[in-house]
Design an enzyme around this catalytic site. Sequence first.
Site, PDB file in Angstrom:
ATOM      1  N   ASP A  43      -8.353  -3.465  -6.471  1.00  0.00           N
ATOM      2  CA  ASP A  43      -8.118  -4.278  -5.540  1.00  0.00           C
ATOM      3  C   ASP A  43      -9.144  -3.863  -4.356  1.00  0.00           C
ATOM      4  OD1 ASP A  43      -6.880  -2.287  -4.454  1.00  0.00           O
ATOM      5  OD2 ASP A  43      -4.986  -3.283  -3.744  1.00  0.00           O
ATOM      6  N   SER A  52       0.823  -1.058   0.068  1.00  0.00           N
ATOM      7  CA  SER A  52       0.026  -0.074   0.084  1.00  0.00           C
ATOM      8  C   SER A  52       0.943   1.284   0.009  1.00  0.00           C
ATOM      9  CB  SER A  52      -0.945  -0.128   1.234  1.00  0.00           C
ATOM     10  OG  SER A  52      -1.896   0.821   1.248  1.00  0.00           O
ATOM     11  N   HIS A 110      -7.315  -5.396  -0.982  1.00  0.00           N
ATOM     12  CA  HIS A 110      -6.304  -4.553  -0.759  1.00  0.00           C
ATOM     13  C   HIS A 110      -5.423  -5.075   0.396  1.00  0.00           C
ATOM     14  CE1 HIS A 110      -3.679  -1.320  -1.205  1.00  0.00           C
ATOM     15  NE2 HIS A 110      -3.805  -0.614  -0.056  1.00  0.00           N
TER      16      HIS A 110
END
Lengths: 671, 680
Positions: free
Chosen positions: B582, B260, B635
Amino acid sequence: MLRRRKGSEPEKSSGGDSKDQREDESKKEKEKEKGKLKSTKKWSCIDNCCWFVGCICSIWWFLLFLFNAMPASFPQYVTEAITGPLPDPPGVKLRKEGLTVNHPVVFVPGIVTGGLELWEGHQCADGLFRKRLWGGTFGEVYKRPLCWVEHMSLDNETGLDPPGIRIRPVSGLVAADYFAPGYFVWAVLIANLARIGYEEKTMYMAAYDWRISFQNTEVRDQSLSRIKSNIELMVATNGGKKVVVIPHSMGVLYFLHFMKWVEAPAPMGGGGGSGWCAKHIKAVMNIGGPFLGVPKAVSGLFSAEAKDIAVARGIAPGFLDADVFGLQTLQHVMRMTRTWDSTMSMIPKGGDTVWGNLDWSPEAEYSCNPKKQMNNDNKTADQTEKGSLGLKNSMNYGRIISFGKDVAEAHSSRIERLDFRGAVKGKNFVNTTCRDIWTEYDDMGIGGVQAVVDYKSYTADSILDLLHFVAPKMMSRGDAHFSYGIADNLDDPKYKHYKYWSNPLETKLPNAPDMEIYSMYGVGIPTERAYVYKLTPGAECYIPFQIDTSADGSSKDTCLKGGVFSVDGDETVPVLSAGFMCAKAWRGKTRFNPSGIQTYIREYDHAPPANLLEGRGTQSGAHVDIMGNFALIEDIIRVAAGATGKDLGGESGDRVYSDIFKWSEKINLKL
Amino acid sequence: MALLRRRKASEAEKAQHSGSKSDKEIERTDEENDKNINNRKKAKKAKFEGKKKWSCLDSCCWFIGCICTVWWILLFLYNAMPASIPQYVTEAITGPLPDPPGVKLRKEGLTAKHPVVFVPGIVTGGLELWEGHQCAEGLFRKRLWGGSFGEVYKRPLCWVEHMSLNNETGLDPSGIRVRPVSGLVAADYFAAGYFVWAVLIANLARIGYEEKTMYMAAYDWRLAFQNTEARDQALSRIKSNIELMVATNGGKKAVIIPHSMGVLYFLHFMKWVEAPAPMGGGGGSDWCAKHIKAVMNIGGPLLGAPKAVPGLLSAEAKDIAAARAMAPGFLDNDLFRVQTLQHVMRMTRTWDSTMSMIPKGGDTIWGDLDWSPEESYVPRKRKQRDNDSQTAEQTDTETLDSQKKSINYGRIISFGKDVAEAPSSEIERIDFKGAVKGNNVANITSCDVWTEYHDMGIEGIKAVAEYKVYTAGSLLDLLHFVAPKMMARGDAHFSYGIADNLDDPKYEHYKYWSNPLETKLPNAPDMEIYSMYGVGIPTERAYVYKLSPYSECYIPFQIDTSADGGKEDSCLKDGVYSNDGDETVPVLSAGFMCAKGWRGKTRFNPSGIQTYIREYDHAPPATLLEGRGTQSGAHVDIMGNFALIEDIIRVAAGATGEDLGGDQVYSDIFKWSDKINLPL
């Protein structure tokens, strides 16, 4: 009267009616009663239990709720209401004085206090990945004790991981802030340092696997390299301010080893060059350091018992010996601890020269008079007058192990000793069925055991021979990593080997004249110094020797209690071991301290907590509890904030309650 | 009396033979009855009382007791149960599970080789308190973020106060020190039972990894990247630890695994470490070449994430918007006067790091009023996925022929659904940039929470709404307009443009380091860069906004949750246009750099670092027992995706991207990338 009778006539008839009614009623009632009886029967047993449990639960929850809803400062109020206003914790106090974060600090935890977690295990340890096996709740010890012992043990030959098992030290401040829930080790110090501005970037916990020998922590985990790298990082990111290192207990020896390692050339050492310590370390503040070893280690290795276990045995003699559950607890413990090389780092060092021989010991005149009433505010270091030099019969502390109380007290000329070293170990030991636990004693046979007993009395020197005799495999591992002698010539190239690095009597301190070394330890608690042993009655499946708990001194203030001769110290480390190096061997420019590093002795007289609310006390001198001693914390914070030993006060920086200087004088060591 | 009666009775006996007996009896029974009745009454009373006592409190106690006992018994059974039972149960239901990747690869003979470094993303890293105000007493070294979040409920305002940063400096407010947790525990689990890195760590441990070969590069994810170095020396720590691990592992280079926002953080790190000392780490121009084997980005918002925009503009993302649609009264009316959203907004706006994820590259990347790279995207019908299609086949999503009307993804924010769909020529836009902000908003008393919207006034808000459509380029102007203070901090640390000339000395400033379009990759031709991300989940890409009905004390804009596309497979739902991705990062942002911007030798990648795209098609967990699934593409859940973990372990054990099979693509990322007209 007649009238009455008459009058009762109609009454009768009506009474008859009412009787019927009553009978009906009573019938109904009876039925009801029956029903009720039934229902009460139903309520009776399980329901009462449930009711009871429910009540307790509800009350518990209610209290829990109150506890949670309670403001966090409430316990403090209560304590203050009872005992009067508490002193500010040292961090708050010194913050008010304007101290702020200055030098980064490094904590080096000791044996036992650091957490260990599982990274790879056998089938039985399923689900424990990255859970603590050591430290924390110790839940697994109870749930699966054998599995736990198996995983905590190391390989008996190499002193490293057994195949298929990887136990690794926890890293970070959490490694040793609390040993078990609520039982602080470093947490109080950390909290107080945080008050003046410290945080994780300026505090580093040098966690290492305390089971393995010091050099092996580098071989397996690169722990020493990590410490070096982290110290360098902290010095670099804090504007070149040198670190203050705070080792505790065995961490003291570990850090001695580190200081030699880091300056030694690369294959064996860290290759930091001869100026590394001078460049990176401002002060080493040893807390309760067993510089010269601890007698406790001997009894631990010899028979897996220390005073605590010996006392337990004294109270409940049947329990530990009879092995009611067939657990062979002590044997398991012994087998496990004997695989831990690090325990051998604490065998008394310096032999008879330091610890005394059959007739002489430096502390011979120490009298174990009961503790004097301590006044709480004599924080300044006066050498208290323990002038109780009156010649009692002096203790033979030099005889660290004696077989029988009479031997311990007899004059040396009267002891007949048969040398055990040549004794043949009998291999013809009766039945081997009890060998499900392997300890080396099983190889010794009755002949060997008898030979050990016949030698009768062991001093610091002969204890090494004894341990070599009873546990040859263990000691051969130990010999590769530790040494217990005194160097004649420190420039002998053999002293470049790492096995000498943790023995202060066989190494020179680094060339760092600006560095300071502190020896900080508690005094005023009886500390194990010598033992009276006996043969175990059923010597077959059991450890053949045990402390003779029946041996007690005659007078009230005797130093012999439960088979243990005690002396002044912090309950684990005698004053002599913790203080001698800083009091004499390193004081000024000596051959052990060629650059004349300043040394300071800071003693903290033990005062038990005044009441239960104080927990483990703020003036404790006990080996681990001293980490919460306000005076000690204050000293550390002052040094971390930039003070030198001279600034701490006391006579040229020393703060002494015990006879350490007197005793040190008596030790005849070439300096 | 008794005597008298007896006497009477005897008289009666004499007088009347018949019935005398009965008389006596009657009288006696009378007496007895009297007594009995009395007794019984007493007993009855007692019993009634007893019954009453049992009735209410005791029943409660009984009930609680029962529950407790049962609970304890179950707890005991649970504890006594061998740890492998859940697995047996799962296997009994779903058939034998595949070996976790660590076990599988260990059987293949893989062992620990390259040290690995984890770089956690925003939100997932724990934060703990080191110094706080009065209200946070007793929380020293307790987690404020991560863990159980108990304090959020116990003392929410105190929590918000401590989690906020200084609005001017973006650093600690005075008297508060909240610091990142360090070590693997920093982000192995986000909350109890909610893994982030734990599964990956466990699998790496199976092939021999341990703490000396794994490092969690924890940092305070609220701060701007350069500030983590200024305050905590976080970048120096990462540098030192990587150097240490490389040195203690025989010179084997590290494999970096950012997740991320950690992806951007590590981009920043790579520039920082080679930059000269006062601003950078002074590692020299070959530091990355010497110390890094591969950077395996997981779900990296390399070009930002549109989700960041509504987050900053109105403190809401799809989740909140959906909640509002379901229970419209609750969030808006502020029943408890807690002004939740305002508090959240005020807090998150002090977090500089959120600005690192504003979409980068402007209209060139994200599309303008009429064009966007993904405009032909049609959500795939979820195919029945066969479990062993782990090999990388480019699935055929040839839905190009169905020319539906394309969606204007370029309009990241539109005011009103009609505007979002109308052709650009029909939209009348009034420029807002010059609009005067009215300071004359009615009463300020009711708005105890300060957000910058109060400074804007009604005119300002109107002006914003009248511009109607915002693309990635004009979004920045919008944010500057509505939140000037925040963006002023952001401008010092982040940049969102595309560099024309990368050799311009201005690009040596750290604010460009986290923007891949304004930096060159380091000179490390042997390094590899992976972009690994999930696909197959609708991901926020553009929003339909409306003015809040009562715009006084509240945030004046909100997502128009009533805006829905007509058809079932529409990309517009609840005011949000979604796209492949995602769930948080659209494919375009995660994949473009590795698919095109860095592929081969480009001006962004002068040394020709190899790049690989590894996509993982999302498959929801088959049963509840699977938890968050082993084939998830979401994610965060992707961190438990077996295929992804296997790829990482292989690389950590020495494989190269070619060994993995090169690219593994399910989405249209290459097609979309081609449409983007960026000079390389």
